[in-house]
Design a protein around this motif. Sequence first.
Motif, PDB file in Angstrom:
ATOM      1  N   UNK A 166     121.572  58.873 -12.119  1.00 47.51           N
ATOM      2  CA  UNK A 166     122.172  60.062 -12.734  1.00 47.51           C
ATOM      3  C   UNK A 166     123.231  59.709 -13.765  1.00 47.51           C
ATOM      4  N   UNK A 167     123.983  58.618 -13.534  1.00 47.83           N
ATOM      5  CA  UNK A 167     125.117  58.324 -14.406  1.00 47.83           C
ATOM      6  C   UNK A 167     125.374  56.826 -14.473  1.00 47.83           C
ATOM      7  N   UNK A 168     125.853  56.398 -15.645  1.00 51.19           N
ATOM      8  CA  UNK A 168     126.262  55.011 -15.878  1.00 51.19           C
ATOM      9  C   UNK A 168     127.649  55.039 -16.506  1.00 51.19           C
ATOM     10  N   UNK A 169     128.518  54.161 -16.052  1.00 53.94           N
ATOM     11  CA  UNK A 169     129.803  53.954 -16.728  1.00 53.94           C
ATOM     12  C   UNK A 169     129.878  52.496 -17.171  1.00 53.94           C
ATOM     13  N   UNK A 170     130.313  52.292 -18.424  1.00 56.14           N
ATOM     14  CA  UNK A 170     130.502  50.946 -18.964  1.00 56.14           C
ATOM     15  C   UNK A 170     131.987  50.741 -19.238  1.00 56.14           C
ATOM     16  N   UNK A 171     132.526  49.646 -18.713  1.00 60.34           N
ATOM     17  CA  UNK A 171     133.920  49.285 -18.974  1.00 60.34           C
ATOM     18  C   UNK A 171     133.974  47.817 -19.384  1.00 60.34           C
ATOM     19  N   UNK A 172     135.151  47.398 -19.811  1.00 59.68           N
ATOM     20  CA  UNK A 172     135.351  45.986 -20.153  1.00 59.68           C
ATOM     21  C   UNK A 172     136.342  45.362 -19.185  1.00 59.68           C
ATOM     22  N   UNK A 226     137.779  51.344 -26.771  1.00 56.68           N
ATOM     23  CA  UNK A 226     138.842  51.509 -25.790  1.00 56.68           C
ATOM     24  C   UNK A 226     138.377  52.538 -24.774  1.00 56.68           C
ATOM     25  N   UNK A 227     139.040  52.588 -23.629  1.00 56.32           N
ATOM     26  CA  UNK A 227     138.643  53.541 -22.605  1.00 56.32           C
ATOM     27  C   UNK A 227     137.346  53.127 -21.939  1.00 56.32           C
ATOM     28  N   UNK A 228     136.475  54.103 -21.675  1.00 52.80           N
ATOM     29  CA  UNK A 228     135.206  53.842 -20.998  1.00 52.80           C
ATOM     30  C   UNK A 228     134.083  54.548 -21.750  1.00 52.80           C
ATOM     31  N   UNK A 229     132.857  54.144 -21.453  1.00 51.32           N
ATOM     32  CA  UNK A 229     131.665  54.816 -21.969  1.00 51.32           C
ATOM     33  C   UNK A 229     130.925  55.424 -20.789  1.00 51.32           C
ATOM     34  N   UNK A 230     130.683  56.726 -20.840  1.00 51.50           N
ATOM     35  CA  UNK A 230     129.956  57.434 -19.786  1.00 51.50           C
ATOM     36  C   UNK A 230     128.601  57.900 -20.307  1.00 51.50           C
ATOM     37  N   UNK A 231     127.557  57.660 -19.523  1.00 51.51           N
ATOM     38  CA  UNK A 231     126.205  58.084 -19.892  1.00 51.51           C
ATOM     39  C   UNK A 231     125.647  58.943 -18.772  1.00 51.51           C
ATOM     40  N   UNK A 232     125.159  60.141 -19.117  1.00 52.39           N
ATOM     41  CA  UNK A 232     124.476  60.970 -18.121  1.00 52.39           C
ATOM     42  C   UNK A 232     122.993  61.032 -18.438  1.00 52.39           C
ATOM     43  N   UNK A 233     122.181  60.995 -17.390  1.00 52.06           N
ATOM     44  CA  UNK A 233     120.729  61.014 -17.539  1.00 52.06           C
ATOM     45  C   UNK A 233     120.214  62.361 -17.069  1.00 52.06           C
ATOM     46  N   UNK A 234     119.747  63.147 -17.997  1.00 53.57           N
ATOM     47  CA  UNK A 234     119.261  64.487 -17.707  1.00 53.57           C
ATOM     48  C   UNK A 234     119.085  65.232 -19.004  1.00 53.57           C
ATOM     49  N   UNK A 235     118.245  66.246 -19.002  1.00 57.61           N
ATOM     50  CA  UNK A 235     117.918  66.936 -20.247  1.00 57.61           C
ATOM     51  C   UNK A 235     118.945  67.985 -20.641  1.00 57.61           C
TER      52      UNK A 235
END
Length: 498
Positions: free
Chosen positions: A492-498, A315-324
Amino acid sequence: MLRFNKNLFKSYLAVFAVLFLFLSCTKNDNPNNLPETVAAFQYLPGPKEGVVKILAIGNSFSEDAIESHLYELAKAKGKKVIIGNMYIGGASLEDHVKNALSNGSVYSYRKIDTNGVKKTYPNISIASAVINEQWDYISFQQVSQNSGQFDTYQSTLPVLYNFVKERALNAGAKYVLHQTWAYAQNSTHSGFVNYNKDQLTMYQAIVDANNKAKPLINASLIVPSGTAIQNARTSVVGDNFTRDGYHLSIPMGRYTAAATWYEAIFGESVVGNSYKPAGLSDFEASISQNAAHFALQKPNEVTQMVNFQGDGSFTGVININLGTAAAPAGWNGLTGFTAGSSVALKNNTNNYTGIGATITERFNGQNTDGASTTTTELNMPTDVSKNSYFGNSKGAFGGLTIVQSTIKITGLNKDQRYNFGYFGSRMGVGDNRETKFITTGANEVVARLNTSNNTSNVVWANAVQPNSAGEITITVTAGENNTNGSGFYYLAAIRITK
């Protein structure tokens, strides 16, 4: 005429011997005079009732295992403990032997008392720490790169054991081997070559080496931290139990190891223990506790954690950040830019989804010159928008030409369609650094974003269906309108939704 009392003479002799050792250590190899050291004569009546005292002679791996959560796990069950760790980063058994025989005051002695107060004493010798308490358990371990090489134990472990045993104040002390863990599969540790850079090869070698080493000192037990971590890696969390490829993640990796120590020392199941570190969900704590429990049941093999998997739904969203940098709340940090870097994805309410992200073709590196302030639907904190991974598709940079980078998303429902939002930014430039995102599953959607001085734009690849294996691949490269001579592209960032 006075009669000679043999037993009284032995008692006086024992007092004199301990006082002599104590005073010698205070003068020569205990420059801090260990203010918590009990007067020598107080050792003689026996150990403190109801207090279990544990000393590790180790390195950063013993720091990971016992300094953070073992005290709290014991306290939650009403148990009193004193925990000591003799620490030198990267110290091997050979190093410990040299330091012991030379009486070297070279350790950082970290001690947690019965109230949970931790104090650190620099420049302490092994001899001083051994007589600091009537230790009930004293553990040894090999440095990680040699932990699966039995020949490195044979000539060193017995010498260290004998040195410690001769000085231990508790004649009933139990001696322990700490079975450490294999590196993450994408670890860059130089010692990984000893195991052909294969995690399972390293794990099995560690198990075998510790089992062979146990009779060398007639050890009472092996604490199977390595098996617990390997068990946990079969859960939905995956191979995400280290923070740098070899030291344990904070808090979950360390909590898993501490739970293993708890059950090994106290002989009772850690499952259901009420203590869990801040930031760890009940589900994550259950994974750690059960991984430890399974390790004590089967210390020489991996137990698949079949009841701790995700099904790809969320449910909701998935957020991915790219960075150390560490991931902010509500985000999943893909904290390595080389192939094999991965993260088990949670949704924005901190629940595991069973979905994973893995870099399958590397980026060149990390860029920190993105936008500090943004106005997008992703609502990114500065640590996300400012940091990105970059590639260079047209010319070499830093000795590398990275034409494209790819990220594989796994564990998806093959019958569901997903939307992917992408953000990248490179501030202070005057050219066009268009980045192309090719999102491929059973179908393919292409999106393009000019990342130059970007503070407000996100592009979307909508309604992408996974392939029959439940996977979608994201390919990142320079777009057709990119005018930069090196073909720099950014994510820098990815968001995954349905």
